[in-house]
Design a protein around this motif. Structure first.
Motif, short mmCIF file in Angstrom:
data_model
loop_
_atom_site.label_atom_id
_atom_site.label_comp_id
_atom_site.label_asym_id
_atom_site.label_seq_id
_atom_site.Cartn_x
_atom_site.Cartn_y
_atom_site.Cartn_z
N ALA A 1 0.82 -1.21 0.00
CA ALA A 1 0.00 0.00 0.00
C ALA A 1 0.86 1.27 0.00
CB ALA A 1 -0.94 -0.01 1.20
N VAL A 2 1.95 1.26 0.75
CA VAL A 2 2.84 2.42 0.78
C VAL A 2 3.47 2.64 -0.59
CG1 VAL A 2 5.04 3.27 1.73
CG2 VAL A 2 3.29 2.39 3.27
N VAL A 3 3.88 1.56 -1.24
CA VAL A 3 4.43 1.68 -2.59
C VAL A 3 3.37 2.28 -3.53
CG1 VAL A 3 5.24 0.36 -4.60
CG2 VAL A 3 6.17 -0.13 -2.33
N GLY A 4 2.14 1.79 -3.43
CA GLY A 4 1.06 2.33 -4.25
C GLY A 4 0.80 3.80 -3.97
N ARG A 5 0.92 4.18 -2.71
CA ARG A 5 0.72 5.58 -2.31
C ARG A 5 1.78 6.48 -2.94
NH1 ARG A 5 0.40 10.26 -1.22
NH2 ARG A 5 -0.21 11.24 0.72
N PHE A 6 3.04 6.08 -2.82
CA PHE A 6 4.12 6.93 -3.33
C PHE A 6 4.22 6.92 -4.85
CE2 PHE A 6 5.54 6.68 1.10
CZ PHE A 6 5.64 8.04 1.35
N LYS A 7 3.83 5.82 -5.47
CA LYS A 7 3.85 5.76 -6.94
C LYS A 7 2.54 6.25 -7.54
CE LYS A 7 7.37 2.38 -7.70
NZ LYS A 7 8.01 2.04 -8.93
N GLN A 8 1.56 6.54 -6.67
CA GLN A 8 0.23 6.95 -7.13
C GLN A 8 -0.33 5.96 -8.14
OE1 GLN A 8 -1.73 9.44 -5.84
NE2 GLN A 8 -0.10 9.46 -4.32
N ASN A 9 -0.19 4.67 -7.81
CA ASN A 9 -0.63 3.59 -8.68
C ASN A 9 -1.88 2.96 -8.06
OD1 ASN A 9 -0.94 0.93 -9.81
ND2 ASN A 9 1.10 1.20 -10.72
N THR A 10 -3.02 3.15 -8.69
CA THR A 10 -4.28 2.66 -8.16
C THR A 10 -4.30 1.14 -8.03
OG1 THR A 10 -5.42 4.56 -9.09
CG2 THR A 10 -6.78 2.68 -8.48
N ALA A 11 -3.77 0.43 -9.00
CA ALA A 11 -3.77 -1.04 -8.94
C ALA A 11 -2.95 -1.54 -7.75
CB ALA A 11 -3.22 -1.62 -10.24
N VAL A 12 -1.85 -0.90 -7.47
CA VAL A 12 -1.01 -1.31 -6.34
C VAL A 12 -1.71 -0.95 -5.02
CG1 VAL A 12 1.24 -1.03 -5.22
CG2 VAL A 12 1.10 -1.14 -7.71
N LYS A 13 -2.38 0.19 -4.98
CA LYS A 13 -3.16 0.56 -3.79
C LYS A 13 -4.25 -0.47 -3.53
CE LYS A 13 -2.88 5.63 -3.88
NZ LYS A 13 -3.70 6.85 -4.06
N ILE A 14 -4.93 -0.88 -4.59
CA ILE A 14 -5.99 -1.89 -4.46
C ILE A 14 -5.41 -3.21 -3.96
CG2 ILE A 14 -7.60 -3.34 -5.78
CD1 ILE A 14 -8.22 -0.82 -7.48
N THR A 15 -4.27 -3.59 -4.47
CA THR A 15 -3.62 -4.83 -4.03
C THR A 15 -3.27 -4.74 -2.55
OG1 THR A 15 -2.74 -5.20 -6.25
CG2 THR A 15 -1.68 -6.40 -4.42
N GLY A 16 -2.64 -3.64 -2.14
CA GLY A 16 -2.26 -3.46 -0.74
C GLY A 16 -3.47 -3.47 0.18
N ALA A 17 -4.52 -2.75 -0.21
CA ALA A 17 -5.73 -2.72 0.61
C ALA A 17 -6.39 -4.10 0.67
CB ALA A 17 -6.70 -1.67 0.06
N SER A 18 -6.35 -4.84 -0.41
CA SER A 18 -6.93 -6.19 -0.44
C SER A 18 -6.20 -7.13 0.52
CB SER A 18 -6.90 -6.76 -1.85
OG SER A 18 -7.68 -5.98 -2.72
N VAL A 19 -4.88 -7.06 0.50
CA VAL A 19 -4.08 -7.88 1.42
C VAL A 19 -4.40 -7.49 2.86
CG1 VAL A 19 -1.73 -8.44 2.20
CG2 VAL A 19 -2.25 -8.34 -0.26
N LEU A 20 -4.50 -6.19 3.12
CA LEU A 20 -4.81 -5.72 4.48
C LEU A 20 -6.21 -6.16 4.92
CD1 LEU A 20 -3.18 -2.19 4.34
CD2 LEU A 20 -2.44 -4.14 5.74
N LEU A 21 -7.15 -6.16 4.01
CA LEU A 21 -8.51 -6.63 4.33
C LEU A 21 -8.48 -8.09 4.75
CD1 LEU A 21 -11.61 -6.43 4.39
CD2 LEU A 21 -11.58 -6.88 1.93
N ILE A 22 -7.84 -8.92 3.95
CA ILE A 22 -7.77 -10.36 4.26
C ILE A 22 -7.00 -10.59 5.56
CG2 ILE A 22 -6.78 -12.56 3.49
CD1 ILE A 22 -7.37 -11.48 0.57
N ALA A 23 -5.86 -9.92 5.71
CA ALA A 23 -5.03 -10.10 6.90
C ALA A 23 -5.76 -9.66 8.16
CB ALA A 23 -3.73 -9.31 6.75
N GLY A 24 -6.48 -8.55 8.07
CA GLY A 24 -7.23 -8.06 9.23
C GLY A 24 -8.32 -9.03 9.64
#
Length: 163
Positions: A26-49
């Motif tokens: 998610a941090v990588v997606g934030r700094f690269k402003q990449n929506t697909a990477v943000k979605i991936t990070g948030a998805s992993v965080l959803l499952i992990a949580g």
């Protein structure tokens, strides 16, 4: 055959690894402003949580097994159990924020900057508390990581005579 203590240990490693992993993505997606990477990070965080639920609820049965073993210190189990309640709340907050972030990005077509940044902060807190809780849990059965219990003497060495 797997028992409740083994199941708890197996499950407990998942959020410990996945929340920092999702946070990193998610941090990588934030700094690269990449929506697909943000979605991936948030998805992993959803499952992990969400995985924090079976970890937390398997802890009671694991305690029943472990507390009867020789050399177990009840205070260590209690310390682990108390902080696990905080971790459960943080992990579930991470999951909820991840879900809201995903909804905003995917369905509302919003950049979700405020919620996404809040997700990052809560995921960082979750990661830190997970690491601390894991350390406390490890001390329950791994005396070698708890210098305060005299690990050297427990494995057959006299620490006064070691060179």
């Amino acid at each position: 055959m797997i028992n409740a203590a083994h199941l708890h240990l197996v499950l407990a490693h998942l959020p410990v690894i996945l929340i920092p992993t999702g946070l990193t993505i998610a941090v990588v997606g934030r700094f690269k402003q990449n929506t697909a990477v943000k979605i991936t990070g948030a998805s992993v965080l959803l499952i992990a949580g969400m995985l924090a639920l079976p970890v937390y609820f398997s802890g009671g049965e694991a305690e029943e097994i472990v507390e009867r073993l020789p050399g177990i210190v009840e205070e260590q189990i209690e310390a682990h159990e108390e902080i696990a309640e905080v971790v459960l709340i943080l992990a579930l907050a991470t999951a909820v924020l991840a879900l809201v972030t995903l909804f905003q990005i995917i369905f509302a077509k919003s950049t979700a900057t405020l919620i996404f940044n809040l997700l990052l902060v809560v995921a960082m807190l979750s990661s830190g508390f997970l690491a601390y809780t894991s350390n406390l849990g490890g001390k329950i059965r791994h005396s070698e990581i708890d210098a305060g219990r005299g690990a050297a003497t427990q494995v057959g060495h006299d620490s006064e005579h070691d060179d």
